[in-house]
Design an enzyme around this catalytic site. Structure first.
Site, mmCIF file in Angstrom:
data_model
loop_
_atom_site.group_PDB
_atom_site.id
_atom_site.type_symbol
_atom_site.label_atom_id
_atom_site.label_comp_id
_atom_site.label_asym_id
_atom_site.label_seq_id
_atom_site.Cartn_x
_atom_site.Cartn_y
_atom_site.Cartn_z
ATOM 1 N N ASP A 297 0.874 -1.175 0.000
ATOM 2 C CA ASP A 297 0.000 0.000 0.000
ATOM 3 C C ASP A 297 0.909 1.222 0.000
ATOM 4 O O ASP A 297 1.499 1.567 1.029
ATOM 5 C CB ASP A 297 -0.906 -0.016 1.233
ATOM 6 C CG ASP A 297 -1.823 1.205 1.249
ATOM 7 O OD1 ASP A 297 -1.647 2.112 0.400
ATOM 8 O OD2 ASP A 297 -2.719 1.255 2.108
ATOM 9 N N TYR B 93 -6.626 16.503 -6.840
ATOM 10 C CA TYR B 93 -5.917 15.689 -7.844
ATOM 11 C C TYR B 93 -5.056 16.582 -8.732
ATOM 12 O O TYR B 93 -3.877 16.275 -8.980
ATOM 13 C CB TYR B 93 -6.964 14.950 -8.677
ATOM 14 C CG TYR B 93 -6.421 14.003 -9.729
ATOM 15 C CD1 TYR B 93 -5.945 12.747 -9.386
ATOM 16 C CD2 TYR B 93 -6.435 14.354 -11.081
ATOM 17 C CE1 TYR B 93 -5.481 11.860 -10.354
ATOM 18 C CE2 TYR B 93 -5.982 13.480 -12.057
ATOM 19 C CZ TYR B 93 -5.502 12.235 -11.691
ATOM 20 O OH TYR B 93 -5.043 11.363 -12.655
ATOM 21 N N ALA C 76 -3.835 19.534 -8.077
ATOM 22 C CA ALA C 76 -2.723 20.081 -7.289
ATOM 23 C C ALA C 76 -1.624 19.031 -7.146
ATOM 24 O O ALA C 76 -0.427 19.327 -7.306
ATOM 25 C CB ALA C 76 -3.217 20.521 -5.916
ATOM 26 N N ALA C 77 -2.014 17.798 -6.865
ATOM 27 C CA ALA C 77 -1.017 16.734 -6.684
ATOM 28 C C ALA C 77 -0.291 16.451 -7.998
ATOM 29 O O ALA C 77 0.941 16.320 -8.026
ATOM 30 C CB ALA C 77 -1.697 15.470 -6.163
ATOM 31 N N LYS C 78 -1.035 16.359 -9.088
ATOM 32 C CA LYS C 78 -0.407 16.017 -10.370
ATOM 33 C C LYS C 78 0.439 17.186 -10.901
ATOM 34 O O LYS C 78 1.429 16.956 -11.619
ATOM 35 C CB LYS C 78 -1.481 15.628 -11.392
ATOM 36 C CG LYS C 78 -2.190 14.309 -11.078
ATOM 37 C CD LYS C 78 -1.271 13.100 -11.219
ATOM 38 C CE LYS C 78 -2.024 11.776 -11.179
ATOM 39 N NZ LYS C 78 -1.152 10.611 -11.308
#
Ligand SMILES: NC(=O)c1ccc[n+]([C@@H]2O[C@H](COP(=O)([O-])OP(=O)(O)OC[C@H]3O[C@@H](n4cnc5c(N)ncnc54)[C@H](OP(=O)(O)O)[C@@H]3O)[C@@H](O)[C@H]2O)c1
Length: 260
Positions: A64, A154, A156-158
């Site tokens: 995980d 999503y 922001a993370a990418k």
């Protein structure tokens, strides 16, 4: 006649998310070209299915990756299984569509952890272990540059992932290590086949879910001049970048013309 040796970066590769979708297609493309892979994910059955199809060349590691302790030593374990490491692909990812005002803490944290923190930490591990001339590829998204109203966490993370990639590209260059990103448009995988709930909706019946997914896919396909992508389209780009000796820090958009 002997087949040509695969380029450095594509021979011994750690692939997160290797059990399904884009990550699986990357593993299959690398294996078809003569490379070996370690595929990582949570669903043991998918990973072991791949390993059984390519005995001795595809290895399954169940982890995980949202758990920092489970990430510890992962690249070293892959290098041990493969007899070295020259490539790393981070395809594991998750998306939860929620509009501002309705973004849950759990969805925010899990998307940042898996799409940004995990690739940063695993990229650091790869940087220390990859053989000279090796490559890393991070699967980002066109949503890094062109968000939708439900993609704040999503996107922001990418988008952050692109800066992680560029930093690793700079840090790795003195040892001829490369880092690049692929930015796919919408690709027909499990990720886009999950029905998106409207605000206030709790659950859908099986018939409603099926109709919702069909409508969703039709709407998404209409945004792409060349229609929806397939995992192999993205895998082809990722494998190219893994082995491209003078390409680093690049954002490779593979989106069927969606950003046009
Ligand atoms: N499909 C698209 O339209 C699209 C567009 C742009 C970018 N992307 C990106 O492409 C990448 C691959 O997605 P996909 O489309 O191929 O969908 P997918 O088939 O759902 O792949 C996601 C992979 O991530 C793994 N994963 C999820 N959570 C994990 C965790 N906590 N620990 C370890 N592994 C985990 C999943 O395996 P387990 O569930 O077994 O753990 C799965 O293999 C993602 O980074 C996604 O953001 C997809």
């Amino acid at each position: 006649m002997n087949s040509p040796t695969p380029p450095t970066g594509t021979r011994k590769v750690l692939v997160t998310g290797g059990g399904s979708g884009i990550g699986l297609a990357v593993c299959e493309a690398l294996l078809a070209a003569g490379g070996s892979v370690v595929a990582v994910g949570r669903r043991a059955g998918l990973l072991e299915g791949l390993a059984a199809r390519f005995p001795g060349r595809a290895h399954a590691l169940r982890r995980d990756l949202a758990d920092a302790r489970a990430r510890d030593g992962l690249a070293a374990e892959a290098a041990r299984l493969l007899g070295g490491l020259d490539g790393f692909v981070h395809s594991a990812g998750n998306v939860v569509h929620q509009p501002p005002g309705h973004i849950t803490e759990e969805a925010l944290r899990s998307q940042l952890e898996l799409n940004l923190v995990a690739p940063l930490r695993l990229g650091e591990q790869a940087l220390a272990l990859l053989e000279p001339g090796g490559g890393m590829v991070f699967i980002s998204s066109t949503l890094a540059h062109k968000p939708v109203p439900t993609s704040a966490a999503y996107s922001a993370a990418k988008a952050g992932l692109l800066q992680v990639m560029k930093t690793l590209a700079l840090a790795g260059a003195p040892r001829q290590l490369r880092a690049n990103a692929v930015l796919p448009g919408v690709v027909d995988t499990d990720m886009v086949r999950a029905p998106r709930l409207q605000l206030g909706e709790k659950a859908l019946s099986p018939d409603e879910a099926e109709a919702r997914v069909e409508a969703q896919l039709a709407g998404l396909a209409a945004l792409h001049p060349l229609g929806l992508g397939q995992p192999a389209h993205v895998a082809e780009a990722a494998v190219h970048l893994l082995g491209a000796p003078w390409t680093t820090g690049a954002e490779y958009v593979v989106d069927g013309g969606m950003l046009l």
